[in-house]
Each structure stands twice: as C-alpha cells, then as structure tokens.
Write a protein that holds these residues in place. Structure first.
Motif, PDB file in Angstrom:
ATOM      1  N   THR A   1     -32.232 -52.836 -12.202  1.00 46.83           N
ATOM      2  CA  THR A   1     -31.707 -51.554 -11.718  1.00 46.83           C
ATOM      3  C   THR A   1     -31.885 -51.441 -10.202  1.00 46.83           C
ATOM      4  OG1 THR A   1     -32.221 -50.512 -13.845  1.00 46.83           O
ATOM      5  CG2 THR A   1     -31.845 -49.055 -11.968  1.00 46.83           C
ATOM      6  N   ALA A   2     -33.029 -51.891  -9.711  1.00 48.47           N
ATOM      7  CA  ALA A   2     -33.296 -51.832  -8.273  1.00 48.47           C
ATOM      8  C   ALA A   2     -32.338 -52.722  -7.490  1.00 48.47           C
ATOM      9  CB  ALA A   2     -34.739 -52.249  -7.997  1.00 48.47           C
ATOM     10  N   ARG A   3     -31.831 -53.767  -8.139  1.00 45.69           N
ATOM     11  CA  ARG A   3     -30.865 -54.651  -7.484  1.00 45.69           C
ATOM     12  C   ARG A   3     -29.437 -54.095  -7.514  1.00 45.69           C
ATOM     13  NH1 ARG A   3     -32.346 -61.004  -8.272  1.00 45.69           N
ATOM     14  NH2 ARG A   3     -34.615 -60.840  -7.950  1.00 45.69           N
ATOM     15  N   GLY A   4     -29.279 -52.931  -8.122  1.00 44.67           N
ATOM     16  CA  GLY A   4     -27.974 -52.269  -8.099  1.00 44.67           C
ATOM     17  C   GLY A   4     -27.164 -52.428  -9.367  1.00 44.67           C
ATOM     18  N   TRP A   5     -27.720 -53.085 -10.381  1.00 46.74           N
ATOM     19  CA  TRP A   5     -26.975 -53.240 -11.636  1.00 46.74           C
ATOM     20  C   TRP A   5     -27.045 -51.961 -12.451  1.00 46.74           C
ATOM     21  CZ3 TRP A   5     -23.825 -57.175 -11.974  1.00 46.74           C
ATOM     22  CH2 TRP A   5     -24.108 -58.358 -11.295  1.00 46.74           C
ATOM     23  N   ARG A   6     -25.929 -51.629 -13.067  1.00 44.02           N
ATOM     24  CA  ARG A   6     -25.876 -50.437 -13.918  1.00 44.02           C
ATOM     25  C   ARG A   6     -25.613 -50.872 -15.353  1.00 44.02           C
ATOM     26  NH1 ARG A   6     -21.915 -46.845  -9.991  1.00 44.02           N
ATOM     27  NH2 ARG A   6     -23.367 -46.687  -8.234  1.00 44.02           N
ATOM     28  N   PHE A   7     -26.446 -50.380 -16.254  1.00 37.61           N
ATOM     29  CA  PHE A   7     -26.322 -50.694 -17.674  1.00 37.61           C
ATOM     30  C   PHE A   7     -27.100 -49.636 -18.440  1.00 37.61           C
ATOM     31  CE2 PHE A   7     -29.693 -53.042 -15.622  1.00 37.61           C
ATOM     32  CZ  PHE A   7     -30.808 -52.825 -16.423  1.00 37.61           C
ATOM     33  N   TYR A   8     -26.879 -49.571 -19.737  1.00 38.00           N
ATOM     34  CA  TYR A   8     -27.523 -48.541 -20.556  1.00 38.00           C
ATOM     35  C   TYR A   8     -28.756 -49.091 -21.264  1.00 38.00           C
ATOM     36  CZ  TYR A   8     -23.647 -45.253 -19.972  1.00 38.00           C
ATOM     37  OH  TYR A   8     -22.723 -44.386 -19.451  1.00 38.00           O
ATOM     38  N   THR A   9     -29.746 -48.206 -21.443  1.00 37.93           N
ATOM     39  CA  THR A   9     -30.997 -48.577 -22.109  1.00 37.93           C
ATOM     40  C   THR A   9     -31.348 -47.547 -23.183  1.00 37.93           C
ATOM     41  OG1 THR A   9     -32.244 -47.408 -20.396  1.00 37.93           O
ATOM     42  CG2 THR A   9     -31.892 -49.762 -20.082  1.00 37.93           C
ATOM     43  N   PHE A  10     -30.326 -47.161 -23.974  1.00 35.34           N
ATOM     44  CA  PHE A  10     -30.529 -46.098 -24.965  1.00 35.34           C
ATOM     45  C   PHE A  10     -30.965 -46.656 -26.322  1.00 35.34           C
ATOM     46  CE2 PHE A  10     -26.052 -47.363 -24.980  1.00 35.34           C
ATOM     47  CZ  PHE A  10     -25.871 -47.708 -26.305  1.00 35.34           C
ATOM     48  N   ILE A  11     -31.264 -47.932 -26.399  1.00 37.21           N
ATOM     49  CA  ILE A  11     -31.470 -48.571 -27.703  1.00 37.21           C
ATOM     50  C   ILE A  11     -32.910 -48.986 -27.936  1.00 37.21           C
ATOM     51  CG2 ILE A  11     -29.132 -49.383 -28.187  1.00 37.21           C
ATOM     52  CD1 ILE A  11     -29.760 -51.880 -26.628  1.00 37.21           C
ATOM     53  N   GLY A  12     -33.852 -48.279 -27.331  1.00 40.85           N
ATOM     54  CA  GLY A  12     -35.250 -48.565 -27.555  1.00 40.85           C
ATOM     55  C   GLY A  12     -35.894 -49.271 -26.372  1.00 40.85           C
ATOM     56  N   ALA A  13     -37.223 -49.316 -26.393  1.00 38.11           N
ATOM     57  CA  ALA A  13     -37.981 -49.905 -25.292  1.00 38.11           C
ATOM     58  C   ALA A  13     -37.587 -51.365 -25.095  1.00 38.11           C
ATOM     59  CB  ALA A  13     -39.474 -49.796 -25.579  1.00 38.11           C
ATOM     60  N   GLY A  14     -37.245 -51.691 -23.854  1.00 37.89           N
ATOM     61  CA  GLY A  14     -36.903 -53.066 -23.533  1.00 37.89           C
ATOM     62  C   GLY A  14     -35.505 -53.482 -23.937  1.00 37.89           C
ATOM     63  N   GLY A  15     -34.728 -52.561 -24.467  1.00 36.58           N
ATOM     64  CA  GLY A  15     -33.368 -52.868 -24.894  1.00 36.58           C
ATOM     65  C   GLY A  15     -32.372 -52.525 -23.797  1.00 36.58           C
ATOM     66  N   ALA A  16     -31.440 -53.436 -23.527  1.00 41.87           N
ATOM     67  CA  ALA A  16     -30.425 -53.197 -22.498  1.00 41.87           C
ATOM     68  C   ALA A  16     -29.061 -53.601 -23.038  1.00 41.87           C
ATOM     69  CB  ALA A  16     -30.752 -54.000 -21.235  1.00 41.87           C
ATOM     70  N   ARG A  17     -28.067 -52.741 -22.809  1.00 46.61           N
ATOM     71  CA  ARG A  17     -26.694 -53.028 -23.250  1.00 46.61           C
ATOM     72  C   ARG A  17     -25.828 -53.348 -22.048  1.00 46.61           C
ATOM     73  NH1 ARG A  17     -22.158 -48.741 -25.256  1.00 46.61           N
ATOM     74  NH2 ARG A  17     -21.975 -48.567 -22.975  1.00 46.61           N
ATOM     75  N   PHE A  18     -25.114 -54.473 -22.147  1.00 47.76           N
ATOM     76  CA  PHE A  18     -24.180 -54.887 -21.097  1.00 47.76           C
ATOM     77  C   PHE A  18     -22.791 -55.002 -21.715  1.00 47.76           C
ATOM     78  CE2 PHE A  18     -28.377 -56.526 -20.140  1.00 47.76           C
ATOM     79  CZ  PHE A  18     -28.563 -56.172 -18.819  1.00 47.76           C
ATOM     80  N   MET A  19     -21.836 -54.204 -21.184  1.00 49.53           N
ATOM     81  CA  MET A  19     -20.477 -54.189 -21.719  1.00 49.53           C
ATOM     82  C   MET A  19     -19.528 -54.903 -20.759  1.00 49.53           C
ATOM     83  SD  MET A  19     -20.804 -52.662 -24.597  1.00 49.53           S
ATOM     84  CE  MET A  19     -19.054 -52.728 -24.988  1.00 49.53           C
ATOM     85  N   CYS A  20     -18.700 -55.782 -21.325  1.00 53.19           N
ATOM     86  CA  CYS A  20     -17.669 -56.447 -20.537  1.00 53.19           C
ATOM     87  C   CYS A  20     -16.333 -55.739 -20.755  1.00 53.19           C
ATOM     88  CB  CYS A  20     -17.573 -57.920 -20.926  1.00 53.19           C
ATOM     89  SG  CYS A  20     -19.093 -58.845 -20.578  1.00 53.19           S
ATOM     90  N   SER A  21     -15.445 -55.895 -19.781  1.00 47.43           N
ATOM     91  CA  SER A  21     -14.196 -55.148 -19.776  1.00 47.43           C
ATOM     92  C   SER A  21     -12.992 -56.071 -19.703  1.00 47.43           C
ATOM     93  CB  SER A  21     -14.165 -54.182 -18.577  1.00 47.43           C
ATOM     94  OG  SER A  21     -15.314 -53.361 -18.547  1.00 47.43           O
ATOM     95  N   TRP A  22     -11.818 -55.466 -19.783  1.00 44.23           N
ATOM     96  CA  TRP A  22     -10.577 -56.237 -19.717  1.00 44.23           C
ATOM     97  C   TRP A  22     -10.456 -57.002 -18.394  1.00 44.23           C
ATOM     98  CZ3 TRP A  22      -6.880 -55.653 -15.926  1.00 44.23           C
ATOM     99  CH2 TRP A  22      -6.995 -54.502 -15.116  1.00 44.23           C
ATOM    100  N   ASP A  23     -11.112 -56.474 -17.340  1.00 46.80           N
ATOM    101  CA  ASP A  23     -10.967 -57.062 -16.007  1.00 46.80           C
ATOM    102  C   ASP A  23     -12.249 -57.700 -15.491  1.00 46.80           C
ATOM    103  OD1 ASP A  23     -12.430 -54.744 -15.697  1.00 46.80           O
ATOM    104  OD2 ASP A  23     -11.363 -54.068 -13.897  1.00 46.80           O
ATOM    105  N   THR A  24     -13.231 -57.924 -16.360  1.00 50.10           N
ATOM    106  CA  THR A  24     -14.500 -58.497 -15.909  1.00 50.10           C
ATOM    107  C   THR A  24     -14.282 -59.866 -15.262  1.00 50.10           C
ATOM    108  OG1 THR A  24     -15.794 -57.311 -17.578  1.00 50.10           O
ATOM    109  CG2 THR A  24     -16.772 -59.305 -16.650  1.00 50.10           C
ATOM    110  N   ASP A  25     -14.887 -60.043 -14.093  1.00 49.88           N
ATOM    111  CA  ASP A  25     -14.802 -61.297 -13.345  1.00 49.88           C
ATOM    112  C   ASP A  25     -15.929 -62.216 -13.822  1.00 49.88           C
ATOM    113  OD1 ASP A  25     -14.790 -63.338 -11.466  1.00 49.88           O
ATOM    114  OD2 ASP A  25     -14.440 -61.998  -9.776  1.00 49.88           O
ATOM    115  N   GLU A  26     -15.589 -63.446 -14.197  1.00 47.00           N
ATOM    116  CA  GLU A  26     -16.603 -64.378 -14.673  1.00 47.00           C
ATOM    117  C   GLU A  26     -17.672 -64.628 -13.617  1.00 47.00           C
ATOM    118  OE1 GLU A  26     -15.507 -68.002 -16.527  1.00 47.00           O
ATOM    119  OE2 GLU A  26     -13.989 -67.097 -17.822  1.00 47.00           O
TER     120      GLU A  26
END
Length: 345
Positions: free
Chosen positions: A305-330
């Motif tokens: 998070t401090a490095r500027g990444w945005r993601f959700y952590t609503f799934i319990g301690a230590g859990g992180a969700r990363f979603m890819c999109s139609w335009d995600t750059d590899e």
C-alpha cells in the motif's frame, strides 16, 4: 505512482473499451426514438437472443445493484425469501436494495464451498422451517463468477436447478463477471444459463469494458410480466436508452466481450504464477476468473500500500484481492508481482 496508473483493486477502475466507445459514438448521430424504442436497443436485444440461442426477454439497467434487485423482486413476493451465499454481492454490497425493491423479501445466507452454493446447503436453508411465521423460500441466487473468483460448472448449476425444481424455487444468476466464467470454462452462454436451468440472468457489462449498463435476461419469460414497469418505477428506464444499449452492440457483435474476459483471466493466471514460489504467499482460492486472492503478511500488505498499490483486504487478516481488467497491461502485472516478492522478503 501516478493517480491514473493501472490498479488491481477492482475491475471497475478500468475505462471504456474501444468497441463500446465507438458504438456510442455511432449511436450519437441524429435523432432516435426515446425510452428504448430505438434501433440500437432492438439490435442489442437481438444480439443477446442470438448469443444465448433462445428467444429471451431482454431489459437494460444502469448498474448491477438495480439489475439484481429488480430481477429478484420479480421472482418473489414480500413475504418470500431469497437464498444466497454468505459472500454474495446482494447480501454484502447492495445496501439492502434487494429487500427494498421486493418490499421486504428476506435474504437467507447459506454455507458455501469455495464461494459456491451446493444443493445440500440450499436444502438446509429451504427446509429449515416451513411454518407460516418464517419467510417462505422462493428464489436461489448464484453469483457467476463468485465473489471469491471461483466458477460454477454447468453440472453444478444443473444440480442446483434440480434442487430448485424439487423445492419450488426460481433460479437467478448474478452475472457481474459472467463473461469471465464463460471464458474460463470455454462454455457457451446458453450452457451456463437456461440450458442448465437458470430462469433469469443479470449479465454484467460494466466490469468488462462498458461505462455503465447491465442486461437482464429472462429465459423464463412468464417471470418478466410487467418488468418494464418495475424498471420505470425504479428509475432505470433511460430516456436516451440507445446510450445504454449501443455499447452492448459494440462488445457483442464481434465477441469483444469474450476476448476481453479471456485477457483479464489470463492476467490473473499470470499474477498467480509469478508469485507461486514466493515464501509466505499462498492462494486463498483457485484462480478461475479475473481475481487473485492471496494470503500474505500484514506488514507486506502495508508495504504494498505504501508503494502506491491499491487493492482490497476485506477477506480476513492477511487476505488481499487483486482484480484484473479487460485492459490490464501484462507489464503492470509483472511489476506488481515483483513488488510482492520484495515486500515478502
């Protein structure tokens, strides 16, 4: 990190795909009849009937909350109940809208296995009480793909449909990421819906390249009686409907919807593969659609998070969700994976 950098918090962060944008521009020529009586809305509905290989009734709404809530309200009365998973979007993220639009139908949460309902868990809730003091179960709603990124196979839907028939329940599918499920399984839309026993599908466009817009498809057309009035009453009848329906023509006519879903799924698989050997990182759920759920350390999550990444952590301690999109750059996926590796070391 710039504010407009690609992120992985939600596939809603992405912009509009070229096919949807171009279709809106093409629709923006001259005058068209209002309130859905235009050529673009008719074309979009016909594309859906062709794609799903059946003469279904098609309606358009601005967003998924309205689509799900109005569809469920058409399937039950206020004294009925809706069986859903404990993680279902209708339960956790729609602010009581399903209950509001159905005038009080209660949501009953059932146990899941990797985010998916089962015939046994549905029976457990439906048969728990049968007295007049308890809201009568009337609908089962499935989320495809689920809120934890898993996908119902056709045989699983068929088994649930048989259970619904046995118990006198209608079957609704929240398909916010339906495209990603089709892409993962290589199944036709028909095989994952009406051929498996689904009565109503809410097909999501927003998460797969559109600005706004969800389609509500009634395969059991008897259930669609007066649904146009529900849409109007709920503020979902667009006066300039062509701008809701034209993007559907854009993404359906040449299968852009499927190409983009395949790309998003591929990027999720890539991320999972790139971090599979990182000590202390593990998958919380199988990667089947466009989401990656990782178990990580809390300090690593804070460092990301401090490095500027945005993601959700609503799934319990230590859990992180990363979603890819139609335009995600590899390249962006690889950058994220490299940062995960670094913060976990």
């Amino acid at each position: 990190m710039p504010d407009n950098a690609q992120q992985f918090a939600s596939d809603n962060y992405s912009g509009i795909c070229p096919e949807a944008w171009e279709a809106m521009a093409e629709a923006n020529q001259g005058h068209q009849r209002a309130y859905g009586d235009d050529e673009w809305t008719a074309r979009a509905a016909d594309h859906f009937r062709s794609l799903f290989e059946t003469d279904c009734d098609v309606f358009f709404a601005f967003n998924g909350t309205a689509a799900n809530s109005l569809a469920l309200s058409a399937l039950c009365q206020s004294y009925h109940s809706v069986i859903c998973s404990e993680t279902a979007h209708v339960e956790t993220d729609e602010c009581g809208a399903p209950e509001f639009f159905s005038n009080g139908s209660k949501l009953l949460t059932a146990r899941t296995e990797q985010g998916k309902l089962t015939p046994a868990s549905i029976r457990e809730i439906a048969l728990k009480r049968k007295d007049i003091h308890f809201p009568k179960p009337r609908v089962v709603t499935l989320t495809q793909a689920t809120e934890v990124g898993t996908v119902y196979r056709p045989e699983e839907i068929q088994a649930i449909s048989r259970t619904c028939d046995e118990l006198g329940l209608n079957l609704h599918m929240d398909g916010a990421r339906f495209s990603n499920a089709c892409a993962f399984l290589g199944c036709t839309p028909a095989e994952l819906t009406w051929k498996a026993g689904v009565d109503v599908l809410c097909f999501g466009g927003t998460k797969n390249g559109m600005a706004v817009g969800e389609a509500i498809l009634f395969f059991n057309r008897d259930l669609a009686e007066d649904f146009d009035y529900r849409c109007k009453q709920a503020g979902q009848l667009a006066s300039k409907m062509r701008y809701l329906s034209a993007p559907w023509v854009g993404i359906l006519q040449d299968d852009a919807w499927l190409r983009y879903a395949n790309h998003a799924n591929h990027c999720a698989q890539l991320l999972a593969k790139l971090v599979e050997d990182v000590p202390g990182v593990s998958l919380m759920f199988p990667v089947e659609a466009n989401g990656v759920f990782l178990q990580m350390s809390e300090p690593a999550i804070a460092a990301l998070t401090a490095r500027g990444w945005r993601f959700y952590t609503f799934i319990g301690a230590g859990g992180a969700r990363f979603m890819c999109s139609w335009d995600t750059d590899e390249a962006r996926v690889r950058q994220l994976a490299a940062d995960i590796r670094q913060v976990m070391s």
